[in-house]
Design a protein around this motif. Structure first.
Motif, mmCIF file in Angstrom:
data_model
loop_
_atom_site.group_PDB
_atom_site.id
_atom_site.type_symbol
_atom_site.label_atom_id
_atom_site.label_comp_id
_atom_site.label_asym_id
_atom_site.label_seq_id
_atom_site.Cartn_x
_atom_site.Cartn_y
_atom_site.Cartn_z
ATOM 1 N N SER A 1 0.863 -1.190 0.000
ATOM 2 C CA SER A 1 0.000 0.000 0.000
ATOM 3 C C SER A 1 0.897 1.237 0.000
ATOM 4 O O SER A 1 2.114 1.141 0.233
ATOM 5 N N GLY A 2 0.273 2.384 -0.214
ATOM 6 C CA GLY A 2 1.027 3.633 -0.108
ATOM 7 C C GLY A 2 1.564 3.824 1.303
ATOM 8 O O GLY A 2 2.682 4.298 1.497
ATOM 9 N N MET A 3 0.758 3.439 2.316
ATOM 10 C CA MET A 3 1.206 3.600 3.695
ATOM 11 C C MET A 3 2.476 2.798 3.965
ATOM 12 O O MET A 3 3.378 3.276 4.651
ATOM 13 N N TYR B 1 -0.921 14.091 3.492
ATOM 14 C CA TYR B 1 -2.076 13.189 3.654
ATOM 15 C C TYR B 1 -2.293 12.820 5.126
ATOM 16 O O TYR B 1 -1.324 12.485 5.830
ATOM 17 N N GLU C 1 4.774 16.307 0.066
ATOM 18 C CA GLU C 1 4.004 15.790 -1.083
ATOM 19 C C GLU C 1 3.992 16.833 -2.192
ATOM 20 O O GLU C 1 3.625 17.988 -1.943
ATOM 21 N N ASN D 1 -2.558 15.866 -0.535
ATOM 22 C CA ASN D 1 -3.898 15.279 -0.490
ATOM 23 C C ASN D 1 -4.498 15.608 0.882
ATOM 24 O O ASN D 1 -3.921 15.204 1.888
ATOM 25 N N ASP E 1 6.488 12.455 -1.776
ATOM 26 C CA ASP E 1 5.346 11.627 -2.152
ATOM 27 C C ASP E 1 4.735 12.251 -3.404
ATOM 28 O O ASP E 1 4.180 13.350 -3.353
ATOM 29 N N SER F 1 1.509 6.219 -3.564
ATOM 30 C CA SER F 1 0.384 5.322 -3.358
ATOM 31 C C SER F 1 -0.068 4.984 -4.772
ATOM 32 O O SER F 1 -0.679 5.816 -5.448
ATOM 33 N N THR G 1 -2.261 3.069 -5.512
ATOM 34 C CA THR G 1 -3.714 2.903 -5.396
ATOM 35 C C THR G 1 -4.468 3.992 -6.158
ATOM 36 O O THR G 1 -5.601 3.782 -6.577
ATOM 37 N N LYS G 2 -3.851 5.150 -6.327
ATOM 38 C CA LYS G 2 -4.537 6.292 -6.921
ATOM 39 C C LYS G 2 -4.404 6.228 -8.447
ATOM 40 O O LYS G 2 -4.780 5.253 -9.036
ATOM 41 N N LEU H 1 -4.873 -1.923 -4.085
ATOM 42 C CA LEU H 1 -4.023 -1.113 -3.216
ATOM 43 C C LEU H 1 -2.567 -1.419 -3.541
ATOM 44 O O LEU H 1 -2.217 -2.568 -3.851
HETATM 45 C C1 PLP Z 1 -3.716 7.597 -0.440
HETATM 46 C C2 PLP Z 1 -2.410 8.193 -0.162
HETATM 47 C C3 PLP Z 1 -1.459 7.534 0.640
HETATM 48 C C4 PLP Z 1 -1.745 6.201 1.277
HETATM 49 O O1 PLP Z 1 -1.861 5.242 0.284
HETATM 50 P P1 PLP Z 1 -2.667 3.848 0.442
HETATM 51 O O2 PLP Z 1 -2.387 3.175 -0.839
HETATM 52 O O3 PLP Z 1 -4.117 4.204 0.673
HETATM 53 O O4 PLP Z 1 -2.074 3.145 1.625
HETATM 54 C C5 PLP Z 1 -0.233 8.137 0.831
HETATM 55 N N1 PLP Z 1 0.045 9.350 0.285
HETATM 56 C C6 PLP Z 1 -0.849 10.017 -0.481
HETATM 57 C C7 PLP Z 1 -0.483 11.338 -1.052
HETATM 58 C C8 PLP Z 1 -2.106 9.467 -0.724
HETATM 59 O O5 PLP Z 1 -2.993 10.132 -1.486
#
Ligand code: PLP
Length: 437
Positions: free
Chosen positions: A95-97, A121, A165, A169, A194, A216, A218-219, A228
């Motif tokens: 995941s991004g986290m 974030y 970042e 976000n 980020d 992340s 995921t986005k 994810l």
């Molecule tokens: C969503 C997000 C994260 C966390 O990512 P996940 O994939 O939801 O764990 C980290 N940094 C930014 C800028 C994000 O938008």
């Protein structure tokens, strides 16, 4: 090799433009192999001899030994993401986290501290500010409006890195990468950025002095709200041998005495350590099937990001003129105070996420959102479908109107993630819903 062969080598691909890299980088099948990146659904790998596998453990030979360390499907996507960012190597995460976590812990231990922008974030604020403090790592949050001296006065000899970042976000604050890279390098520490919202299509932080990039995926990178994922990319330029980072220059007793900088050079030491030490220990891996889906998303990243940005700009301009809308926040709009900085770092566009305040506070926002037909209410941003979220009614619903105002989140604030549908259809939906306010 056949001199007439059309096989594209790894070296050739470095010269391609980002549109080409999105489609082609990371996987080059040999004659007769599958055209599409296969899903290697295997935890383990087979060897002809004990010497073969021994060399892998010694890191003197490249190859796969166990999918908690590496996997061929994931490796292809890592190579693609490294190429897109212009880095030397990448590590995909669950995941991004987990990418943010590993990027920091790779060079920070208990008793040390990091500096981070307070605009980042909310999940990262929690991780760095609350959870890591329980493990003895202190995060000192700065405002991007502070002066250089004010920010530098927060650092000391135990400061390990600066974190921000590119586009935050959800507030969309623009991080002045060159400024923060120069502050970080002035005190001998790397800058971690980020880059989730702009993606490498719109901004490549290494070109402005960043040392490590995290995502992340995921986005926008996946872009379909299907998987994810996260990624860490090494810029390969920071000089770890400056004496401040013994975890990279001294023997790692957990990895039979390897010293990452002498074995892999500054160009790869950070990312190799993140993989063979922290990913080995934490196991926060990206699965092969997730990597396959992420790769499909990456193939169309350029097309999608371009459309997201064009649609978001049309929508933002429409909202800006609307009598039921108090304020629109989108750095791509010339009227936004962050526009000049956005133009410097993201001349092609920013991202599809914008926010605006509906007149009538919390009640107005609820009536607006409940009247939408095309845009859906979800706790996600940055995928192909237009979606909305009202922070006052969801992520921040425990706060009173006064507390919301103090946190700079008006009750009527709507976070809108503009998708890749037809812009006129999106605007018609927003327009009809605004009539109900
Ligand atoms: C969503 C997000 C994260 C966390 O990512 P996940 O994939 O939801 O764990 C980290 N940094 C930014 C800028 C994000 O938008």
């Amino acid at each position: 090799m056949d001199p007439n062969s059309k096989k594209v080598t790894k070296e050739d691909k470095k010269d391609y433009a980002i549109e080409t890299l999105c489609v082609q980088a990371g996987y080059s099948p040999a004659s007769g192999e599958p055209r599409i990146l296969p899903i290697y659904q295997s935890t383990t790998y087979k060897y002809d001899s004990t010497d073969d596998v021994g060399a892998l453990f010694d890191l003197t030979k490249e190859g796969h030994m166990y999918s908690r360390i590496s996997n061929p499907t994931v490796a292809a996507v890592e190579a693609k993401i490294a190429a897109l960012e212009g880095g030397t190597g990448a590590l995909c995460c669950s995941s991004g986290m987990s990418a943010v976590l590993i990027s920091v812990l790779n060079i920070t231990s208990a008793g040390q501290n990091i500096l981070a922008s307070q605009s980042i974030y909310g999940g990262s604020v929690n991780l760095l500010g609350v959870t890591l403090s329980r493990f003895g790592i202190e995060t000192r949050f700065f405002s991007q409006d502070m002066t250089d001296d004010e920010i530098l006065s927060m650092a000391d000899e135990n400061t390990r890195l600066i974190f921000g970042e590119t586009l935050s976000n959800p507030n969309l604050d623009v991080f002045d990468i060159e400024r923060f890279a120069s502050l970080a390098h002035g005190i001998g520490v790397p800058l971690i950025v980020d880059n989730t919202f702009p993606t490498p299509v719109n901004c490549r932080p290494f070109e402005f002095g960043a040392d490590i990039v995290v995502h992340s995926t995921t986005k926008y990178m996946d872009g379909h709200a299907a998987v994810l994922g996260g990624a860490i990319v090494d810029g390969g330029v920071f000089d770890w041998s400056c004496g401040r980072y013994p975890e990279l220059t001294e023997p790692d007793e957990s990895y039979h005495g390897i010293a990452y900088v002498s074995a892999f050079g500054n160009s790869m030491a950070y990312i190799v350590k993140a993989r063979v030490q922290l990913m080995r220990d934490f196991g926060a891996i990206m699965q092969a099937t997730s990597a396959f889906l992420l790769n499909l998303g990456l193939e169309t990243l350029c097309l999608r990001v371009e459309r997201h940005c064009a649609n978001a700009l049309k929508v933002a301009s429409f909202l800006e003129q609307h009598e039921k809308v108090e304020k629109v926040s989108a750095p791509a709009l010339p009227s936004d105070p962050r526009h000049a900085l956005a133009e410097k770092y993201m001349p092609k566009g920013t991202c599809g996420v914008i926010s605006f305040t509906v007149k009538g506070g919390r009640e107005g926002a609820v009536r607006f959102m409940d009247s939408l037909k095309l845009a859906s209410i979800v706790v996600h941003v940055a995928d192909a479908r237009t979606c909305v979220l009202n922070p006052a009614g969801t992520t921040h619903r425990q706060l009173t109107d006064e507390q919301l105002a103090a946190a700079n989140i008006p009750a009527g604030l709507v976070r809108l993630s503009v998708g890749i549908e037809n812009a006129d259809d999106i605007i018609a939906d927003l327009s009809a819903a605004l009539e109900k306010v």
